[in-house]
Scaffold this motif. Sequence first.
Motif, PDB file in Angstrom:
ATOM      1  N   VAL A  62       0.832  -1.213   0.000  1.00 50.68           N
ATOM      2  CA  VAL A  62       0.000   0.000   0.000  1.00 50.68           C
ATOM      3  C   VAL A  62       0.859   1.252   0.000  1.00 50.68           C
ATOM      4  N   GLU A  63       0.260   2.367  -0.402  1.00 51.01           N
ATOM      5  CA  GLU A  63       0.829   3.713  -0.272  1.00 51.01           C
ATOM      6  C   GLU A  63       2.298   3.787  -0.719  1.00 51.01           C
ATOM      7  N   ASN A  64       2.536   3.364  -1.972  1.00 51.45           N
ATOM      8  CA  ASN A  64       3.861   3.538  -2.582  1.00 51.45           C
ATOM      9  C   ASN A  64       5.004   2.850  -1.848  1.00 51.45           C
ATOM     10  N   GLY A  65       4.732   1.674  -1.304  1.00 54.76           N
ATOM     11  CA  GLY A  65       5.814   0.907  -0.673  1.00 54.76           C
ATOM     12  C   GLY A  65       5.909   1.098   0.824  1.00 54.76           C
ATOM     13  N   ALA A  66       4.969   1.833   1.424  1.00 54.08           N
ATOM     14  CA  ALA A  66       5.066   2.111   2.865  1.00 54.08           C
ATOM     15  C   ALA A  66       4.788   0.880   3.723  1.00 54.08           C
ATOM     16  N   ALA A  67       3.983  -0.049   3.266  1.00 52.37           N
ATOM     17  CA  ALA A  67       3.725  -1.266   4.037  1.00 52.37           C
ATOM     18  C   ALA A  67       3.294  -2.407   3.126  1.00 52.37           C
ATOM     19  N   VAL A  68       3.660  -3.622   3.546  1.00 56.77           N
ATOM     20  CA  VAL A  68       3.220  -4.837   2.859  1.00 56.77           C
ATOM     21  C   VAL A  68       2.215  -5.536   3.759  1.00 56.77           C
ATOM     22  N   TYR A  69       1.071  -5.880   3.213  1.00 62.30           N
ATOM     23  CA  TYR A  69       0.060  -6.660   3.932  1.00 62.30           C
ATOM     24  C   TYR A  69       0.062  -8.084   3.388  1.00 62.30           C
ATOM     25  N   ILE A  70       0.106  -9.046   4.314  1.00 65.47           N
ATOM     26  CA  ILE A  70       0.077 -10.456   3.927  1.00 65.47           C
ATOM     27  C   ILE A  70      -1.162 -11.092   4.546  1.00 65.47           C
ATOM     28  N   PRO A  71      -2.076 -11.597   3.716  1.00 67.08           N
ATOM     29  CA  PRO A  71      -3.256 -12.264   4.281  1.00 67.08           C
ATOM     30  C   PRO A  71      -2.812 -13.348   5.272  1.00 67.08           C
ATOM     31  N   ALA A  72      -3.463 -13.365   6.455  1.00 67.90           N
ATOM     32  CA  ALA A  72      -2.992 -14.198   7.572  1.00 67.90           C
ATOM     33  C   ALA A  72      -2.899 -15.673   7.216  1.00 67.90           C
ATOM     34  N   GLU A  73      -3.709 -16.135   6.248  1.00 67.43           N
ATOM     35  CA  GLU A  73      -3.736 -17.574   5.946  1.00 67.43           C
ATOM     36  C   GLU A  73      -2.571 -18.014   5.043  1.00 67.43           C
ATOM     37  N   LEU A  74      -1.816 -17.055   4.489  1.00 72.59           N
ATOM     38  CA  LEU A  74      -0.709 -17.431   3.593  1.00 72.59           C
ATOM     39  C   LEU A  74       0.526 -17.832   4.399  1.00 72.59           C
ATOM     40  N   PRO A  75       1.291 -18.824   3.881  1.00 78.19           N
ATOM     41  CA  PRO A  75       2.475 -19.294   4.625  1.00 78.19           C
ATOM     42  C   PRO A  75       3.708 -18.418   4.376  1.00 78.19           C
ATOM     43  N   VAL A  76       3.517 -17.114   4.130  1.00 79.70           N
ATOM     44  CA  VAL A  76       4.620 -16.213   3.773  1.00 79.70           C
ATOM     45  C   VAL A  76       5.051 -15.397   4.999  1.00 79.70           C
ATOM     46  N   ALA A  77       6.348 -15.352   5.271  1.00 81.29           N
ATOM     47  CA  ALA A  77       6.922 -14.533   6.347  1.00 81.29           C
ATOM     48  C   ALA A  77       6.222 -14.749   7.688  1.00 81.29           C
ATOM     49  N   THR A  78       5.883 -15.984   7.981  1.00 81.70           N
ATOM     50  CA  THR A  78       5.093 -16.262   9.181  1.00 81.70           C
ATOM     51  C   THR A  78       5.851 -15.975  10.478  1.00 81.70           C
ATOM     52  N   THR A  79       7.170 -16.168  10.474  1.00 83.14           N
ATOM     53  CA  THR A  79       7.902 -16.005  11.731  1.00 83.14           C
ATOM     54  C   THR A  79       8.371 -14.572  11.947  1.00 83.14           C
ATOM     55  N   THR A  80       8.617 -13.839  10.853  1.00 81.78           N
ATOM     56  CA  THR A  80       9.253 -12.521  10.988  1.00 81.78           C
ATOM     57  C   THR A  80       8.274 -11.360  11.015  1.00 81.78           C
ATOM     58  N   ALA A 193      10.026 -10.631  -2.468  1.00 80.37           N
ATOM     59  CA  ALA A 193      10.719 -11.665  -3.255  1.00 80.37           C
ATOM     60  C   ALA A 193      11.610 -12.494  -2.317  1.00 80.37           C
ATOM     61  N   GLY A 194      12.235 -11.806  -1.348  1.00 82.35           N
ATOM     62  CA  GLY A 194      13.056 -12.511  -0.351  1.00 82.35           C
ATOM     63  C   GLY A 194      12.228 -13.502   0.459  1.00 82.35           C
ATOM     64  N   ARG A 195      11.035 -13.070   0.882  1.00 81.32           N
ATOM     65  CA  ARG A 195      10.176 -13.938   1.697  1.00 81.32           C
ATOM     66  C   ARG A 195       9.684 -15.138   0.883  1.00 81.32           C
ATOM     67  N   TYR A 196       9.342 -14.916  -0.392  1.00 83.61           N
ATOM     68  CA  TYR A 196       8.928 -16.044  -1.241  1.00 83.61           C
ATOM     69  C   TYR A 196      10.111 -16.966  -1.522  1.00 83.61           C
TER      70      TYR A 196
END
Length: 271
Positions: A62-80, A193-196
């Motif tokens: 959102v907002e030109n790179g200010a934040a990344v939202y990851i839907p809670a059910e996705l297995p992406v960046a779960t620990t960090t 890309a790092g998280r994927y």
Amino acid sequence: LLISTDLDGTLLDHYSYSAAAAESQLRTLQTLDIPWILNTSKTLAELEPLRQCLGHRDPFVVENGAAVYIPAELPVATTTCPQIDGRYRRQTFGPDRSRILNALAPLSRRYRFTGFAAMTTDSIVRLTGLAPEAAAQALQRQFTEPLVWQDSAAALDDFAAELALVGLQIQRGGRFVHVMGHCDKAAAMGWLAGRYGELWNEPVTTLALGDGENDIGMLQQADIAVLVRSPAHPPPAVPGRADIRLTDETGPAGWSQAVKQTLTELGLGGP
Ligand code: 2M8
Ligand code: MG
Ligand code: MG
């Protein structure tokens, strides 16, 4: 493959904000399990109904790179990446809008501009052609302040220099000058890309698509870069990218064509 795409003028038509011409290609990506990241100036409030409409399930910026939202059910960046509510995990790259508004207050006495904080839904409708509900959602900002710049170009340079002293910057969108922290679409795409990469356990190929000045960094950084032709302005220069692809068609039709061609070249097929 990870796709990072701008919305206005790229996946959405510059005037009608429709993605109809890209619908069938979006369903192909879903079938192939290729994440398509919405990477935009828009707010969370704008993105929620849009995602519904597009059937979007992947992370978004959102907002030109200010934040990344990851839907809670996705297995992406779960620990960090901290969970912010039942629906999302969020990685934030920029300061809160309240800090930006505080920094803008003294500058508003020396430069001529009008920020979203001083605008009504009606003025946003007039300036953007958005529907009133969408305009109200564009006003619900968390990390950036778009301005109508009413001063000279030289004054804008001075203004940007003053913002730099307090750790802020400007980015130009299609219609507004966005005041924000030192974050951008490129860094947000790189982070995802790092998280994927961690998830898939292999390096990730990035395909970026955009049409405007605030997409240049993302296009420079992607493995495959597509400039989607705009009906409203000439394509921006993308320095250092002699291999940039410029679509024949504008907006979602051009988007579709470019994504299809890339899938074929990468041997990812599709119907
Ligand atoms: C604004 O963003 C665009 C990005 O190119 C612009 O500066 O013209 C933002 O207010 C965004 O939230 C909004 O959806 C968009 C509508 O045109 O304008
Ligand atoms: Mg755009
Ligand atoms: Mg945009």
